[in-house]
Enzyme design. Structure first.
Site, PDB file in Angstrom:
ATOM      1  N   GLU A  72      10.428   9.995  -1.822  1.00 54.64           N
ATOM      2  CA  GLU A  72      10.879   9.682  -0.455  1.00 54.64           C
ATOM      3  C   GLU A  72      11.948  10.656   0.049  1.00 54.64           C
ATOM      4  O   GLU A  72      12.824  10.286   0.826  1.00 54.64           O
ATOM      5  CB  GLU A  72      11.405   8.237  -0.380  1.00 54.64           C
ATOM      6  CG  GLU A  72      10.341   7.210  -0.684  1.00 54.64           C
ATOM      7  CD  GLU A  72      10.837   5.774  -0.578  1.00 54.64           C
ATOM      8  OE1 GLU A  72      10.035   4.897  -0.235  1.00 54.64           O
ATOM      9  OE2 GLU A  72      12.037   5.538  -0.844  1.00 54.64           O
ATOM     10  N   GLU A  90       3.224   3.299  -1.875  1.00 57.37           N
ATOM     11  CA  GLU A  90       4.010   2.064  -1.909  1.00 57.37           C
ATOM     12  C   GLU A  90       3.592   1.156  -0.755  1.00 57.37           C
ATOM     13  O   GLU A  90       3.992   1.350   0.390  1.00 57.37           O
ATOM     14  CB  GLU A  90       5.518   2.356  -1.838  1.00 57.37           C
ATOM     15  CG  GLU A  90       6.063   3.010  -3.087  1.00 57.37           C
ATOM     16  CD  GLU A  90       7.592   3.044  -3.118  1.00 57.37           C
ATOM     17  OE1 GLU A  90       8.224   2.302  -2.331  1.00 57.37           O
ATOM     18  OE2 GLU A  90       8.142   3.810  -3.930  1.00 57.37           O
TER      19      GLU A  90
END
Length: 825
Positions: free
Chosen positions: A183, A252
């Site tokens: 991320e 995710e």
């Protein structure tokens, strides 16, 4: 001899089959999918983090995921759990990464290894070792030579370990994808040009490891080839990789959310999770990974945040105790089956999009041989509709997707939940009264000081996270002439802190406590204190509740006291911030490891028939037998304050039955329709965020188990109990027009349906535990269900107007049966 030969052949065949299923081979990709050994793959993946459970749980967890229609197990690799000091490695117990990956392989499943090594994950310090921050000149996650050196060294160590064990798909192992960084796209801009250079370096460094499998970078908008950029979020149907030749991967998919001490608990309905997954595959997705599928437990001090709970349940399909979260697990299992029915067409044909209305559409996948699959979606978040598709009518509830594997028959709708729901029950009826021994810590400096400074130092800079606890101690001399001594009005102590909590002691007596929360770490303390004439010792126990896990330059986020002032003295406020402060890291009991078998005899435990209650800084020790049966076990800490717990030296973790605000935004029933955010469907307002703390069964010996508790501020240990998690109520509902139109009820093993608590055929409302009759209802519903199900472990009821009659305001075709039963042994 013949039987032996046959048995040997069968065993050999079984082993070869397991090897074949649990191994991959050559892995490549194109715009449509991953390609494993020349075969396109549409994959359902499940996040299960190995250190958030224990090795005895791994086979069952992996198998339960497989039974839920999962193909792949995904996990992070936790750097600070493995490299506990520079070049000092730990791969024992919960951190036995090789054993975990081999468990996945033995189950005949693939593995995605997210090496990072930064992971975030609500894990302490984002998974990066704290010691790295204190190597001079180090800055995390940017073009910094120190950080890159240690990151690459650890990455290489893990890759080499996997290669040694032949665990990459290119070696015949289960690992089909690896991840570098995590991320980073959220924060790269904040690091300027150094961030851009670092992201490119990380990708190239990973590819140079020559694993033979593709690398991914999630939420990374400038990932260079051949790295695949992937999506994280509640919805990823609109995501497109930054290069057209990369497949659409969802690393995710959040089926729930994490918990914070003192906050309500988030809830994401199964209908919305299923809607998001169906939309993802409708729009060309190829890999969906649930983060989490089993969240597990933040044992010991591994939780970060700060303020992340010890439970990392995440409301995942498999809960912290390895029970199925129903109906979520079952509803998603049915979704996975429906998607797999469409797999070949999804992977080999291009979709044709057809408008079915202002917020309704179909994506049709067809091939030259006449094969056809369709996804019909209604993205209206309020209104059900009936649409016409290929000369047939289909009812689409609001915010739902229907799957038609043959473009005719609806086999699944994301808003129609037909799998049983189960309500958990905690039982502690066989819990015995515990006999406690105690050891009380000294308030303040308990041994030679670690530091003496004329300033208030940052908490983490002093402790380097060796402990949650840091003593700040100073003194003040009070003149006998002070007016407050005669007037009875106490001076006020005021503290400013960057986080996370503090307990205030004056002359050894607890005066009060204060803390921040998971949204705002800093806090203020303002309370009267009891001073006497002469010298007064002020001892402040600063506390961290997990270190930050993410954010730009997160390693520099401060913690600890910044200002200490006393008001109410003759000469005005006294600022103690520049006083001489003596610092001591941790607790005496921690230093002596009195929670371990080898350290328990290093202090004088006192056995007392009357256990001290509400006493701060107290260690409690008792001997326990394991709870009977084989149900999962939790430690009920409702009546304790805040502290740490261990069983036989194993770290249960931080406990803190901190209540969430009564006036929070909690809802009794959650409307699944519309975009989900963590604060949409909160539960548990006015209740402790976490009351029970998981104690794995494998940690218990047959007898003579030692439970140790450290209580910071005071509680009632006589009310500590082990409780067993079991299922008490099972619910299910299904509509008469659903393809199977069969309601299925199943109690846990060794139990049966003892009572029909609710049954209504018609238009019942509500959810499991709160069903209500609607305007349309068959008064014979309960008796019909009793006839079919009473005293059985499992039953199936055909839902039709022939079996039931309905009275009231009824609409044919949309009637349903809702049932709640009680399961007993």
């Amino acid at each position: 001899m013949g039987k032996l030969f046959c048995s040997s052949c069968c065993l050999l065949f079984f082993l070869l089959l397991c090897f074949e299923l649990g191994s991959a081979g050559n892995v490549t990709y194109d715009a449509r999918s991953l390609i494993v050994d020349g075969h396109r793959k549409l994959l359902i993946s499940a996040s299960i983090h190995y250190p958030r459970s224990v090795p005895a749980m791994w086979p069952g967890l992996v198998q339960t995921a497989k039974e839920g229609g999962v193909d792949v197990i995904e996990t992070y690799v936790f750097w600070n759990g493995h490299e506990i000091a520079p070049s000092v490695y730990n791969f024992e117990g919960r951190f036995d990464l090789v054993k975990f990956v081999k468990t996945v392989q033995q189950a005949g499943m693939y593995c995605i290894l997210r090496i990072g090594p930064f992971v975030a994950a609500e894990w302490n310090y984002g998974g990066v070792p704290v010691w790295l921050h204190y190597i001079p000149g180090t800055v995390f996650r940017t073009d910094n030579e120190n950080f890159k050196f240690y990151m690459q060294r650890f990455m290489t160590y893990i890759v080499d370990l996997m290669k040694k064990e032949k665990l990459f798909a290119s070696q015949g192992g289960p690992i089909i994808l690896s991840q570098v960084e995590n991320e980073y796209g959220y924060y790269e801009q904040g690091y300027g040009e150094g961030g851009k250079r670092y992201a490119q370096w990380a990708a190239k460094m990973a590819v140079a490891q020559n694993t033979g499998v593709p690398w991914i970078m999630c939420q990374q908008y400038d990932a260079p080839d051949p790295v695949i950029d992937t999506c994280n979020g509640f919805y990823c149907d609109a995501f497109k990789p930054t290069a057209p030749h990369r497949p659409k991967i969802w690393t995710e998919n959040w089926p729930g959310w994490f918990q914070l001490f003192g906050a309500p608990n988030p809830h994401r309905p199964a209908e919305d999770v299923a809607f998001a997954v169906a939309r993802f595959f409708q729009k060309g997705g190829t890999v969906n990974n649930y983060y989490m599928y089993h969240g597990g437990t933040n044992f010991g001090r591994t939780a970060g945040g700060p303020f992340i709970t010890t439970s990392y349940d995440y409301e995942a399909p498999i809960d912290e105790y390895v029970y199925l979260i129903l109906p979520k697990w079952g509803h998603l299992k049915e979704l996975h089956r429906a998607i797999k029915l469409c797999e070949n067409l999804l992977l080999t044909s291009n979709p044709v999009n057809i408008s079915l209305g202002p917020s309704q559409e179909a994506d049709v996948y067809a091939d030259a041989s006449g094969g056809c699959a369709a996804f019909l979606a209604n993205t209206d978040d309020k209104n059900d509709v009936t649409v016409s598709f290929r000369n047939a009518s289909y009812h689409l509830p609001a915010w739902s997707v229907s799957i038609l594997p043959d473009c005719k028959t609806e086999v699944y709708n994301s808003a129609e939940v037909h799998h049983p729901d189960m309500q958990p029950l905690r039982s502690s009826k066989d819990s015995k009264t515990l006999n406690w021994e105690v050891f009380v810590e000294k308030a303040g400096i308990w041994a030679e000081a670690d530091l003496v400074k004329s300033s208030l130092e940052d908490h983490v800079n002093v402790t380097k996270d060796a402990s949650d606890y840091l003593w700040y101690t100073t003194s003040i001399t009070v003149s006998e002439d002070e007016k407050f001594l005669k007037q009875g009005r106490s001076p006020v102590l005021m503290i400013d802190s960057k986080g996370h909590a503090v307990h205030v002691f004056v002359n050894g007596q607890l005066q009060g406590s204060a803390s921040g929360n998971g949204t705002v770490f800093p806090f203020k303390y303002k309370k009267p204190i009891a001073l006497k004439a002469g010298k007064n010792e002020i001892s402040l126990l600063g506390i961290t509740v997990g270190l930050p896990t993410a954010g730009p330059r997160y390693e520099w986020i401060p913690a600890g006291l910044t200002s200490v002032v006393i008001k109410g003295l003759n000469n005005g406020p006294v600022d103690l911030s520049k006083n001489t402060w003596t610092y001591k890291i941790g607790l005496e009991g921690e230093k002596l490891a009195i929670y371990t078998p080898g350290g328990m005899n290093r202090v004088n435990w006192v056995a007392t028939p009357k256990v001290p209650k509400m006493q701060p800084l107290t260690w409690y020790k008792t001997i326990v037998d394991p709870p009977t049966g084989d149900e999962p076990v939790g430690l009920d800490m409702l009546y304790m304050g805040k502290g740490l717990a261990w069983l036989n030296g194993e770290e249960i973790g931080r406990y803190w039955p901190r209540k969430s605000p009564k006036n929070g935004k909690c809802v009794e029933q959650c409307d699944y329709r519309g975009k989900f955010m963590p604060d949409k469907c909160l539960t548990g307002c006015g209740k402790p965020t976490q009351r029970w703390y998981h104690v794995p069964r494998s940690w218990f010996k047959p007898s003579g188990n030692t439970l140790v508790i450290f209580e910071e501020r005071g509680g009632d240990p006589t009310k500590i109990k082990f409780s067993k998690r079991r299922t008490s109520a099972v619910c299910a509902s299904t509509s008469e027009d659903y393809p199977s139109a069969t309601l299925h009820l199943k109690c846990p093993e060794d139990t049966h349906i003892s009572k029909v608590k609710f049954a209504s055929y018609g238009t019942p409302r509500g959810a499991c535990g709160s069903y209500q009759m609607g305007d349309c209802h068959d008064p014979n519903s309960v008796s019909v269900v009793e006839k079919e199900c009473a005293k059985r472990n499992e039953c199936k009821i055909q839902v039709s107007a022939q079996k039931f009659s309905s009275k009231g305001n009824c609409s044919a075709g949309r009637r349903k049966l809702a049932v709640e039963v009680i399961c007993s042994s």
